[in-house]
Write an enzyme that holds these catalytic residues in place. Sequence first.
Site, short mmCIF file in Angstrom:
data_model
loop_
_atom_site.label_atom_id
_atom_site.label_comp_id
_atom_site.label_asym_id
_atom_site.label_seq_id
_atom_site.Cartn_x
_atom_site.Cartn_y
_atom_site.Cartn_z
CG LEU A 75 -2.01 -1.08 1.25
CD1 LEU A 75 -2.66 -1.12 2.63
CD2 LEU A 75 -3.06 -0.84 0.18
CG ASP B 199 13.47 1.08 12.54
OD1 ASP B 199 12.25 0.95 12.80
OD2 ASP B 199 14.34 0.34 13.03
CG ASN C 22 1.68 2.41 4.60
OD1 ASN C 22 0.57 1.90 4.43
ND2 ASN C 22 2.80 1.81 4.19
CE1 TYR D 192 -2.58 -4.81 11.28
CE2 TYR D 192 -4.86 -5.53 11.01
CZ TYR D 192 -3.79 -4.76 10.59
OH TYR D 192 -3.92 -3.96 9.49
CE LYS E 162 -2.87 -1.07 11.38
NZ LYS E 162 -2.02 0.07 10.95
CB THR F 273 -0.48 -6.23 0.23
OG1 THR F 273 -0.85 -6.49 1.59
CG2 THR F 273 -1.31 -5.07 -0.31
#
Length: 230
Positions: free
Chosen positions: A13, A53, A79, A155, A159, A188
């Site tokens: 992305l 980083d 991102n 995860y 988010k 992806t």
Amino acid sequence: MTTTLISGANKGLGYETARRLIEAGHTVWMGARDPARGQQAADALGGRFVHLDVTSDASVAGAAQTIADAGGLDVLINNAGISGPHSQAAELTADDALAVYGTNVVSVVRMIGAFVPLLRASSNPTIVNVTSGMGSFAFVHDPERIESKFNSPLYTSSKAAVTMLTVQYAKAFPEIRINAADPGFTATDFNGNTGTQTVKEGTDAIVELATRGGVGPTGTFIDRSGVAPF
């Protein structure tokens, strides 16, 4: 001309977002941890590579100085992120949580802290935080949505945190347009290319927010269809 920084821009992305924004006339700094891959990606698109980083204070500070020395920044796109281990919930460890939150959440704080001084000098300051519908309470409880089919405590919760950080930073910095973008289930290597959307579709919301020219709503959460529920 609008100058934009994208973290994690050497693939997926981030790379497609860079391609589209360069095509739209932005000067794009493509941040990546791996110098070789990052430079190769920037060369392929006509972007500018900056070693970045997001988990390192020194690296982020160095990137901010490089971009400041080159003239400043208008748009920051956070991102970079990781999925974390694909383990059963009972097998997850505190170290797993620290790794996921360190990259997906703490790094957003680190990046915003480093780049707000540059953005405040811009006439159209913008921050786009790439979040996920998997962090939406509404989506994960909706049996019709793909987000409800996964169980990934670290995860998804990371988010959700990114989306809330977006709201809080938007309140803290009303002079900057700060919004969150859900790419959707996009093919992806992040998901083994199992997603149902193309990378172009997956970057629609990101590009939309990055090209508003510093105007419009702030503190919102959108996907390619519009405002999304949290």
